[in-house]
Design an enzyme around this catalytic site. Sequence first.
Site, mmCIF file in Angstrom:
data_model
loop_
_atom_site.group_PDB
_atom_site.id
_atom_site.type_symbol
_atom_site.label_atom_id
_atom_site.label_comp_id
_atom_site.label_asym_id
_atom_site.label_seq_id
_atom_site.Cartn_x
_atom_site.Cartn_y
_atom_site.Cartn_z
ATOM 1 N N HIS A 105 0.828 -1.209 0.000
ATOM 2 C CA HIS A 105 0.000 0.000 0.000
ATOM 3 C C HIS A 105 0.865 1.262 0.000
ATOM 4 O O HIS A 105 0.532 2.266 -0.649
ATOM 5 C CB HIS A 105 -0.913 -0.019 1.228
ATOM 6 C CG HIS A 105 -1.734 1.216 1.390
ATOM 7 N ND1 HIS A 105 -1.632 2.034 2.496
ATOM 8 C CD2 HIS A 105 -2.656 1.789 0.593
ATOM 9 C CE1 HIS A 105 -2.459 3.043 2.371
ATOM 10 N NE2 HIS A 105 -3.098 2.924 1.229
ATOM 11 N N GLU A 108 1.949 1.856 -3.452
ATOM 12 C CA GLU A 108 0.829 2.407 -4.237
ATOM 13 C C GLU A 108 0.819 3.929 -4.150
ATOM 14 O O GLU A 108 0.660 4.631 -5.160
ATOM 15 C CB GLU A 108 -0.490 1.831 -3.736
ATOM 16 C CG GLU A 108 -1.719 2.399 -4.424
ATOM 17 C CD GLU A 108 -2.909 2.546 -3.503
ATOM 18 O OE1 GLU A 108 -3.501 3.648 -3.439
ATOM 19 O OE2 GLU A 108 -3.259 1.553 -2.841
ATOM 20 N N HIS A 109 1.013 4.465 -2.957
ATOM 21 C CA HIS A 109 1.082 5.921 -2.792
ATOM 22 C C HIS A 109 2.271 6.503 -3.544
ATOM 23 O O HIS A 109 2.161 7.528 -4.226
ATOM 24 C CB HIS A 109 1.207 6.267 -1.308
ATOM 25 C CG HIS A 109 -0.083 6.270 -0.570
ATOM 26 N ND1 HIS A 109 -0.608 7.396 0.037
ATOM 27 C CD2 HIS A 109 -0.973 5.276 -0.325
ATOM 28 C CE1 HIS A 109 -1.751 7.093 0.624
ATOM 29 N NE2 HIS A 109 -1.995 5.812 0.430
ATOM 30 N N GLU A 185 -3.433 7.809 7.477
ATOM 31 C CA GLU A 185 -4.526 7.021 6.901
ATOM 32 C C GLU A 185 -4.855 5.826 7.793
ATOM 33 O O GLU A 185 -6.029 5.503 8.003
ATOM 34 C CB GLU A 185 -4.136 6.537 5.498
ATOM 35 C CG GLU A 185 -5.253 5.806 4.783
ATOM 36 C CD GLU A 185 -4.873 5.398 3.369
ATOM 37 O OE1 GLU A 185 -5.613 4.584 2.784
ATOM 38 O OE2 GLU A 185 -3.850 5.877 2.860
#
Length: 486
Positions: A105, A108-109, A185
């Site tokens: 993840h 992904e950022h 997040e």
Amino acid sequence: MLTVDLALLRGWRRNPNLVLRHDRNISRSNTVLAKINVMIIALASALASSSLAAEQAGPEIADFTLANGLEMVVIPDHRAPVVTHMIWYKVGAADETPGKSGLAHFLEHLMFKGTAKNPAGKFSQVVAHIGGQENAFTSQDYTGYYQRVPSEQLKTVMEFEADRMTGLQLTDDVVLPERNVILEEQNQRVGNNPRARLAEQIDAALYLNHPYGKPVIGWRHEMEELSRNDAIGFYRRFYAPNNAVVVIAGDVDPAQARALAEETYGKVPRHGATGGPRVRAQEPPPVAVRSLTLADARVEMPTLQREYLVPSFATGKRGESEALEVLAHILGNGSNSRLYRALAVEKQVAVVAEAWYDSNALDMSKFGIYGSPRPGTTLPQLEAEIDAVVAQLIDKGVTEEELERTKTRLIADAVYAQDNQASMARWYGAALTTGGSVNDVRHWPDRIRAVTADQVRDAARQWLDKRRSATGYLIKDVSPQAEKRS
């Protein structure tokens, strides 16, 4: 505008950590099913009488592989001059190095941070300038990036994606601030969300050995240590054309899409050892019932959530996944389901009672049950009532009326999904990155149609064994320490 993805919603409803999206327009609620038009149900009923009709109802799908190993699926839909372009990498949180949870993840950022050819922000600026939309998502088994743009701009987004497949450039100046972003997040999605915290703990209890037991977003103490070297190493290992699937749905012809792919993705060389079988540690045979209780001062309504370890489509025998799909719908989907009728209507011990099943997993997956008691009913009492409903279904089976109604509704979902190019692209992408094929997706309605009452009962008897489960209680923490913390 509401974006509906009926094919995948069934697996997401009670697992907020399964897929992390930045797009808040994706509904994960059962209520979206109520919006299905009666005409769609009628159409599905008509299709149910003919396998050939079902096949003719869908678009002609093209599936091919470039010389560098990149697979491409094209789903033509010429009703509007737009296309949805998605690139799916066959890597997710379950493929991370132990001790580096959250890395998939995190990357992904970082994929939005620019390349030597296209500095940070340029890709997004171009997509916005041409009136398009973009986003990304991470799951246990895949990572995806997508854009929806005017059809004449398809080559533009393909060039950008091909560039950042190998050209990503990262420095500590961009990596370290983005690490703070994912930590925030995690705080918003999990730390401040009691339901998400419970789901995280249940997954950890259910999967004793498999990496599905760690959250997609990561364990916070490991996320805090993620580095530039971690991200670059992961990127170089997994981001390759021979480990990717491109799905294009919309106003494009397969021959045109293939030519554009050769001009863009085709120039990226195959590299790495990816593209073969993905081998992971597997679960031992379950032998003990697992239960846990999470107390949180922010809880307003106590809840019960249970997950069973069950086969996915990729790991199950022929017909098992489809029987579990039908079982989940009969047991806990909507106001006509067994759980809702028995617990919310007849005995009035629950405010809500649902069941779900996620077939899209590369390895063993989950069948879930969720409920919240009415005031005056305890969680143990609610659990006993749930167990009674499950036991009755195992003992008596399902009725032909329940079976036919459920199959009609599930087929209606598939028909409805064909009306949305993004939904179709997501359905095919998720299947192809978790062991499925184009034919598996196309013939899903036929396989649902073939499910029998005996198969549903057998699935319940074999897989809804509490020794295969982890059950979590979410309660309000009323201790003085909790009040002080809150």
